[in-house]
Design a protein around this motif. Structure first.
Motif, PDB file in Angstrom:
ATOM      1  N   ALA A   7      95.547 -34.759 -21.836  1.00 56.61           N
ATOM      2  CA  ALA A   7      95.972 -33.417 -21.438  1.00 56.61           C
ATOM      3  C   ALA A   7      95.057 -32.727 -20.573  1.00 56.61           C
ATOM      4  O   ALA A   7      95.261 -32.295 -19.518  1.00 56.61           O
ATOM      5  CB  ALA A   7      96.806 -32.453 -22.420  1.00 56.61           C
ATOM      6  N   SER A  10      94.099 -34.669 -17.402  1.00 54.29           N
ATOM      7  CA  SER A  10      95.195 -34.430 -16.304  1.00 54.29           C
ATOM      8  C   SER A  10      95.040 -33.084 -15.615  1.00 54.29           C
ATOM      9  O   SER A  10      95.556 -33.145 -14.547  1.00 54.29           O
ATOM     10  CB  SER A  10      96.412 -34.901 -16.997  1.00 54.29           C
ATOM     11  N   ILE A  14      95.314 -32.609 -11.563  1.00 57.26           N
ATOM     12  CA  ILE A  14      96.746 -31.811 -10.925  1.00 57.26           C
ATOM     13  C   ILE A  14      96.238 -30.987 -10.019  1.00 57.26           C
ATOM     14  O   ILE A  14      96.839 -30.616  -9.161  1.00 57.26           O
ATOM     15  CB  ILE A  14      97.614 -31.346 -12.025  1.00 57.26           C
ATOM     16  N   ARG A 319     101.136 -38.466 -12.241  1.00 55.30           N
ATOM     17  CA  ARG A 319     100.502 -37.253 -12.145  1.00 55.30           C
ATOM     18  C   ARG A 319      99.224 -37.056 -12.950  1.00 55.30           C
ATOM     19  O   ARG A 319      98.749 -35.818 -13.073  1.00 55.30           O
ATOM     20  CB  ARG A 319     101.713 -36.170 -12.649  1.00 55.30           C
ATOM     21  N   PHE A 351     100.582 -40.232 -27.237  1.00 53.09           N
ATOM     22  CA  PHE A 351     101.174 -38.975 -26.897  1.00 53.09           C
ATOM     23  C   PHE A 351     101.300 -38.458 -25.538  1.00 53.09           C
ATOM     24  O   PHE A 351     102.125 -37.541 -25.173  1.00 53.09           O
ATOM     25  CB  PHE A 351     100.756 -37.914 -27.687  1.00 53.09           C
ATOM     26  N   THR A 354     106.518 -39.429 -22.072  1.00 56.15           N
ATOM     27  CA  THR A 354     107.738 -38.663 -22.506  1.00 56.15           C
ATOM     28  C   THR A 354     108.704 -39.727 -23.334  1.00 56.15           C
ATOM     29  O   THR A 354     109.974 -39.397 -23.352  1.00 56.15           O
ATOM     30  CB  THR A 354     108.457 -38.172 -21.315  1.00 56.15           C
ATOM     31  N   ALA A 432     101.667 -22.354 -24.616  1.00 57.00           N
ATOM     32  CA  ALA A 432     101.491 -23.462 -23.591  1.00 57.00           C
ATOM     33  C   ALA A 432     102.896 -23.673 -22.818  1.00 57.00           C
ATOM     34  O   ALA A 432     102.979 -23.870 -21.721  1.00 57.00           O
ATOM     35  CB  ALA A 432     101.139 -24.653 -24.225  1.00 57.00           C
ATOM     36  N   TRP A 433     104.122 -23.356 -23.564  1.00 53.99           N
ATOM     37  CA  TRP A 433     105.444 -23.371 -22.777  1.00 53.99           C
ATOM     38  C   TRP A 433     105.376 -22.379 -21.420  1.00 53.99           C
ATOM     39  O   TRP A 433     105.804 -22.817 -20.515  1.00 53.99           O
ATOM     40  CB  TRP A 433     106.489 -23.217 -23.720  1.00 53.99           C
ATOM     41  N   GLN A 436     103.374 -22.116 -17.251  1.00 54.76           N
ATOM     42  CA  GLN A 436     103.716 -22.515 -15.820  1.00 54.76           C
ATOM     43  C   GLN A 436     105.538 -22.484 -15.949  1.00 54.76           C
ATOM     44  O   GLN A 436     105.944 -23.033 -14.901  1.00 54.76           O
ATOM     45  CB  GLN A 436     103.226 -23.780 -15.445  1.00 54.76           C
ATOM     46  N   ARG A 437     106.097 -21.943 -17.063  1.00 55.82           N
ATOM     47  CA  ARG A 437     107.501 -22.173 -16.941  1.00 55.82           C
ATOM     48  C   ARG A 437     107.993 -20.563 -17.825  1.00 55.82           C
ATOM     49  O   ARG A 437     107.249 -20.125 -18.448  1.00 55.82           O
ATOM     50  CB  ARG A 437     107.774 -23.175 -18.120  1.00 55.82           C
TER      51      ARG A 437
ATOM     52  N   GLY B 179     109.912 -34.551 -17.500  1.00 61.72           N
ATOM     53  CA  GLY B 179     108.927 -34.234 -17.969  1.00 61.72           C
ATOM     54  C   GLY B 179     108.950 -33.297 -19.254  1.00 61.72           C
ATOM     55  O   GLY B 179     108.041 -33.097 -19.790  1.00 61.72           O
ATOM     56  N   PHE B 180     110.218 -33.248 -19.749  1.00 60.43           N
ATOM     57  CA  PHE B 180     110.266 -32.327 -20.815  1.00 60.43           C
ATOM     58  C   PHE B 180     109.811 -32.973 -21.968  1.00 60.43           C
ATOM     59  O   PHE B 180     108.601 -32.589 -22.721  1.00 60.43           O
ATOM     60  CB  PHE B 180     112.033 -32.011 -21.289  1.00 60.43           C
ATOM     61  N   GLY B 181     110.464 -34.111 -22.476  1.00 60.32           N
ATOM     62  CA  GLY B 181     109.754 -35.105 -23.510  1.00 60.32           C
ATOM     63  C   GLY B 181     109.414 -34.462 -24.957  1.00 60.32           C
ATOM     64  O   GLY B 181     108.509 -34.733 -25.535  1.00 60.32           O
ATOM     65  N   PHE B 184     105.856 -33.281 -26.091  1.00 64.37           N
ATOM     66  CA  PHE B 184     105.017 -33.453 -24.734  1.00 64.37           C
ATOM     67  C   PHE B 184     105.145 -32.268 -24.128  1.00 64.37           C
ATOM     68  O   PHE B 184     103.892 -32.010 -23.334  1.00 64.37           O
ATOM     69  CB  PHE B 184     105.725 -34.633 -24.005  1.00 64.37           C
ATOM     70  N   SER B 185     106.164 -31.525 -23.886  1.00 65.33           N
ATOM     71  CA  SER B 185     106.339 -30.182 -22.968  1.00 65.33           C
ATOM     72  C   SER B 185     105.106 -29.163 -23.381  1.00 65.33           C
ATOM     73  O   SER B 185     104.595 -28.430 -22.607  1.00 65.33           O
ATOM     74  CB  SER B 185     107.736 -29.650 -22.978  1.00 65.33           C
ATOM     75  N   VAL B 186     104.730 -29.314 -24.706  1.00 69.05           N
ATOM     76  CA  VAL B 186     103.436 -28.130 -24.704  1.00 69.05           C
ATOM     77  C   VAL B 186     102.187 -29.021 -25.107  1.00 69.05           C
ATOM     78  O   VAL B 186     101.126 -28.416 -24.767  1.00 69.05           O
ATOM     79  CB  VAL B 186     104.060 -27.487 -26.390  1.00 69.05           C
ATOM     80  N   GLU B 188     101.189 -31.795 -23.802  1.00 70.04           N
ATOM     81  CA  GLU B 188     100.956 -32.517 -22.260  1.00 70.04           C
ATOM     82  C   GLU B 188     101.346 -31.376 -21.481  1.00 70.04           C
ATOM     83  O   GLU B 188     101.902 -31.924 -20.149  1.00 70.04           O
ATOM     84  CB  GLU B 188     101.410 -33.762 -22.283  1.00 70.04           C
ATOM     85  N   GLU B 189     101.163 -30.205 -21.468  1.00 64.55           N
ATOM     86  CA  GLU B 189     101.708 -29.046 -20.611  1.00 64.55           C
ATOM     87  C   GLU B 189     101.443 -29.101 -19.183  1.00 64.55           C
ATOM     88  O   GLU B 189     102.387 -29.144 -18.272  1.00 64.55           O
ATOM     89  CB  GLU B 189     101.257 -27.743 -21.090  1.00 64.55           C
ATOM     90  N   PRO B 190     100.138 -29.578 -18.708  1.00 66.83           N
ATOM     91  CA  PRO B 190      99.930 -29.803 -17.247  1.00 66.83           C
ATOM     92  C   PRO B 190     100.749 -30.714 -16.810  1.00 66.83           C
ATOM     93  O   PRO B 190     101.540 -30.576 -15.567  1.00 66.83           O
ATOM     94  CB  PRO B 190      98.451 -29.963 -17.014  1.00 66.83           C
ATOM     95  N   VAL B 191     100.914 -32.068 -17.250  1.00 64.61           N
ATOM     96  CA  VAL B 191     101.645 -33.090 -16.611  1.00 64.61           C
ATOM     97  C   VAL B 191     103.159 -32.610 -16.667  1.00 64.61           C
ATOM     98  O   VAL B 191     103.902 -32.699 -15.724  1.00 64.61           O
ATOM     99  CB  VAL B 191     101.400 -34.318 -17.267  1.00 64.61           C
ATOM    100  N   SER B 192     103.625 -32.211 -17.850  1.00 65.89           N
ATOM    101  CA  SER B 192     105.147 -31.784 -18.023  1.00 65.89           C
ATOM    102  C   SER B 192     105.458 -30.754 -17.114  1.00 65.89           C
ATOM    103  O   SER B 192     106.528 -31.202 -16.565  1.00 65.89           O
ATOM    104  CB  SER B 192     105.332 -31.013 -19.528  1.00 65.89           C
ATOM    105  N   ALA B 193     104.686 -29.807 -16.779  1.00 65.63           N
ATOM    106  CA  ALA B 193     105.110 -28.771 -15.825  1.00 65.63           C
ATOM    107  C   ALA B 193     105.358 -29.191 -14.372  1.00 65.63           C
ATOM    108  O   ALA B 193     106.288 -29.127 -13.649  1.00 65.63           O
ATOM    109  CB  ALA B 193     104.311 -27.620 -15.929  1.00 65.63           C
ATOM    110  N   ARG B 194     104.167 -30.359 -14.243  1.00 66.69           N
ATOM    111  CA  ARG B 194     104.293 -30.849 -12.832  1.00 66.69           C
ATOM    112  C   ARG B 194     105.342 -31.733 -12.604  1.00 66.69           C
ATOM    113  O   ARG B 194     106.170 -31.724 -11.281  1.00 66.69           O
ATOM    114  CB  ARG B 194     102.884 -31.451 -12.756  1.00 66.69           C
ATOM    115  N   MET B 195     105.755 -32.388 -13.666  1.00 65.74           N
ATOM    116  CA  MET B 195     106.942 -33.233 -13.501  1.00 65.74           C
ATOM    117  C   MET B 195     108.232 -32.214 -13.068  1.00 65.74           C
ATOM    118  O   MET B 195     109.115 -32.787 -12.312  1.00 65.74           O
ATOM    119  CB  MET B 195     107.196 -34.300 -14.731  1.00 65.74           C
TER     120      MET B 195
END
Lengths: 463, 247
Positions: A7, A10, A14, A319, A351, A354, A432-433, A436-437, B179-181, B184-186, B188-195
């Motif tokens: 993570a 990545s 990105i 990505r 992990f 997805t 973390a959610w 960016q969301r 990219g929810f998963g 995974f969404s928390v 692997e947050e960088p990839v998740s958000a980008r997806m």
């Protein structure tokens, strides 16, 4: 050994927006081309089934086919060596080179030699090693491992290559025209080909029936590496065996279509016997493969023909880039192979998925990749290799979600949306959610509260 | 027909309107629906994290809540996938196996079991892009996937086409994961958000006013992404459209 943090890695990938967009688009284009090729062949699904069956048969009779291959290779005039692990492999190669006084080795692409970390081993002992596949050469000059098993420098833009070549082989730093760069590299490597003492290839397939080594390439560099020097070494993972020459057609039809969306590679070379007055050596390498073959849930991964289709289709790989996996094998196939080499070091990789399953359905040999990813997660958790925060979060989630009263307290408590997010989502890396969301807003009542208010308790038990 | 409604935890907590739409739709289609009040979750968050021991009690509770029904219907592809294919942390008794095989995602229940293709009350005068969650698409097989090719079919589209006034656009990469998963969404947050950004942008560029899906968890993630990007895309569960929501 430190756990690879996919993570975190990545995140850096990105941030380089131009690179990310190119990487994603380039690999997605390969996936689309693969789709077109697959759809043009009505028998595509039958071919996958057949390829899978041939591989499963071979793997379940591997010892017999390996011995058959060895017998036939020796009869052809090749010399066959066996290596149990990476260190053994490197030593065997070095001993061959040393005993023949070889100082310069030109080599074609081989993931196996990367897996064994052969290049630094030989270089430390005074052997000059030159990668001759263009992408591998770029990566070698930049002192970086390949990021993709088929297109090793796919994470680089032409400007990056211009910079690497300017720094290492003296090209004009202002010129990033691909033809100029490719030609410069060609001019730079030709003299090395001509003076090399030894050549090396990996293998896409090794045919038991004929004892021949089959290498599929697009650049002609493997053939130059084999035919110019007087000493040829082929390094082959033991899972590369196919029983008969007739089986090869099945795999050749699938390989390049799956990898690059082209019907076939420019060259499919069969190296069978040494030329008059030269030597051909074959090193058959185990390095953990026998152990993997004994793993009930994971031996299917040995069917892999290294086409990279799973990487091209993987939305996470596209990505995050291959280097973010910190391993020789990246992407979906890497995620299920790497833990067999070092469970702790690679425990975060399963992990980095997805579980979307796209990989499994493009795989030309029908490896159940996403199901193996799921299985690895269970093993990693059972062996207490989860990060502490995740372990804690899952324990709490398991307690709350198995207890209707606790669950109701968690979801019905008044408060902001953040406080109301299920704890397993918010427990680690706080918010973390929301980095960016936007966080979902909390409704005034849960569904259950609405149900009780509007439908009453009459059918509580569903009666 | 004895049908129980399973409302996943995140729908219960964040999107009660999706649970309501699912219940009302089934009732409109003549189904008698029960809602066991002690339900919580299917165990998927723990299961997908590899934590079988932590998933076991939740899975056992799920079976206790939903045993004895002919069908268990849920407005979530990934929860249905978990129950059907991965609810394995507890002993596989006949009762457990029965519950697992009776679990249906809403679209497949309406499409395959009820075999309904008409929703005379439904009208949705908007341009929508359909998002198939990966579990719905590749595990439950509710639509054909681009990886396999062959004859194209889509159960959610079969249902949505019956809605008056609706029109469709298709993104460039319809089958790409959003990219929810789950966790995974928390983690692997960088990839998740980008997806997620790429997914909602793809729908927006195609001209979608709404992204519709049978999977609210994907939409929860995509909605968060679209709001952060300030994209004028709205999100709605397929149950809401089929139940007659006009928004």
């Amino acid at each position: 050994m430190k756990r690879i943090d996919h993570a975190e890695a990545s995140s850096g990938f990105i941030k380089a927006a131009d690179h990310l967009e190119f990487h994603d688009k380039r690999l997605w284009d390969l996936r689309k081309k693969r789709d077109r090729e697959a759809e043009s062949m009505p028998e595509w699904q039958d071919l996958r089934e057949l390829a899978s069956a041939i591989k499963e048969h071979t793997l379940s009779h591997l010892a017999d086919y390996l011995l058959e291959f060895e017998r036939n290779a020796i009869a052809n005039g090749a010399q066959v060596h066996w290596a149990t692990d990476a260190a053994d492999h490197n030593q065997v190669v070095y001993d061959i080179l040393k005993s023949r006084g070889a100082r310069t080795l030109v080599k074609a692409k081989s993931m196996l030699t990367d897996e064994c970390e052969m290049r630094p081993f030989l270089e430390k002992r005074g052997i000059e090693v030159m990668e001759t596949d263009l992408g591998e050469r770029i990566q070698q000059l930049d002192d970086e491992p390949p990021s993709h098993i088929v297109v090793p420098a796919v994470h680089k833009l032409r400007g990056d290559v211009a910079r690497v070549f300017a720094d290492t082989i003296g090209t004009d730093p202002a010129k990033d025209d691909p033809h100029y760069l490719a030609e410069s590299q060609r001019q730079h490597t030709r003299p090395v080909f001509l003076r090399a003492d030894a050549g090396m290839t990996g293998a896409n397939f090794a045919v038991a029936e004929t004892g021949s080594v089959v290498v599929c390439t697009n650049e002609g560099n493997a053939d130059l590496s084999v035919h110019l020097p007087d000493l040829y070494i082929a390094c082959i993972g033991i899972e590369k065996i196919v029983p008969r020459i007739e089986h090869l057609g099945v795999f050749v039809r699938l390989l390049s279509r799956s990898a690059l969306g082209s019907p076939i590679t420019q060259l499919t070379s069969h190296f069978r016997a040494p030329r008059e007055g030269t030597e051909m050596h074959i090193v058959l390498v185990d390095n953990g493969r026998s152990e993997r073959l004994g793993m009930a849930d994971f031996w299917y991964s040995l069917k892999c023909i290294r086409c990279g289709a799973c990487m091209n289709t993987c939305p996470v790989y596209r990505r995050s880039g291959g280097l973010s996996y910190g391993a020789t094998y990246s992407g979906p196939i890497g995620v299920i192979i790497d833990p067999t080499f070092n469970l702790r070091k690679y425990s975060a990789l399963p992990f980095a998925s997805t579980l979307n399953g796209s990989c499994t359905h493009v795989c030309p040999v029908k490896i159940n990749i996403h199901e193996q990813i799921y299985k690895w997660r269970e093993i990693i958790a059972a062996r207490h290799q989860l990060p502490f925060v995740k372990q804690e979060a899952m324990q709490v989630a398991g307690k709350v979600l198995s207890n209707p009263k606790l669950y109701r307290i968690a979801v019905e408590a008044a408060g902001s949306g953040i406080e109301r997010l299920p704890r397993f989502m918010m427990y680690n890396r706080l918010n973390a959610w929301g980095r960016q969301r936007e966080v979902p807003s909390a409704p005034t009542a849960t569904f259950r509260q609405w149900y009780i208010a509007n439908r009453g308790k009459k059918d509580e038990k569903g009666k | 027909m004895k049908v129980a409604l399973f409302v996943p935890c995140y729908v219960d907590a964040f999107f009660p309107e999706v649970g309501v739409a699912t219940l009302e739709l089934l009732e409109k289609l003549g189904v008698e629906v029960a809602y066991p009040l002690d339900q919580t979750c299917c165990g998927q968050p723990m299961g997908n994290s590899g934590c079988r021991a932590d998933a076991a009690a939740t899975e056992a509770l799920f079976v206790r809540n939903f045993k004895g029904y002919e069908y268990v219907v849920s407005p979530s592809g990934s929860c249905t996938h978990h129950v059907r294919d991965h609810l394995t942390s507890i002993e596989q008794t006949d009762e457990v196996r029965k519950v697992r095989s009776s679990c249906y995602e809403l679209v497949e229940f309406v499409h395959d079991v009820l075999n309904v293709r008409a929703f005379p009350w439904a009208e949705f005068p908007h341009v929508v892009g359909l998002h198939n969650g990966c579990a719905s698409l590749r595990a439950l097989g509710t639509a054909s996937m681009s990886e396999i090719g062959g004859r194209a079919f889509s159960k959610p589209m079969d249902l949505l086409r019956a809605v008056r006034g609706i029109s469709f656009v298709s993104p460039k990469r319809p089958d790409e994961c959003c990219g929810f998963g789950g966790t995974f969404s928390v983690f692997e947050e960088p990839v998740s958000a980008r997806m997620g950004y790429d997914k909602v942008s793809d729908h927006h560029d195609a001209g979608a006013e709404y992204i519709v899906s049978a999977d609210m968890s994907c939409l929860m993630h995509q909605k968060g992404c679209a709001e952060r990007l300030d994209l004028p895309v709205k999100f709605i569960h397929i149950a809401q459209i089929l139940n007659g929501s006009r928004e």
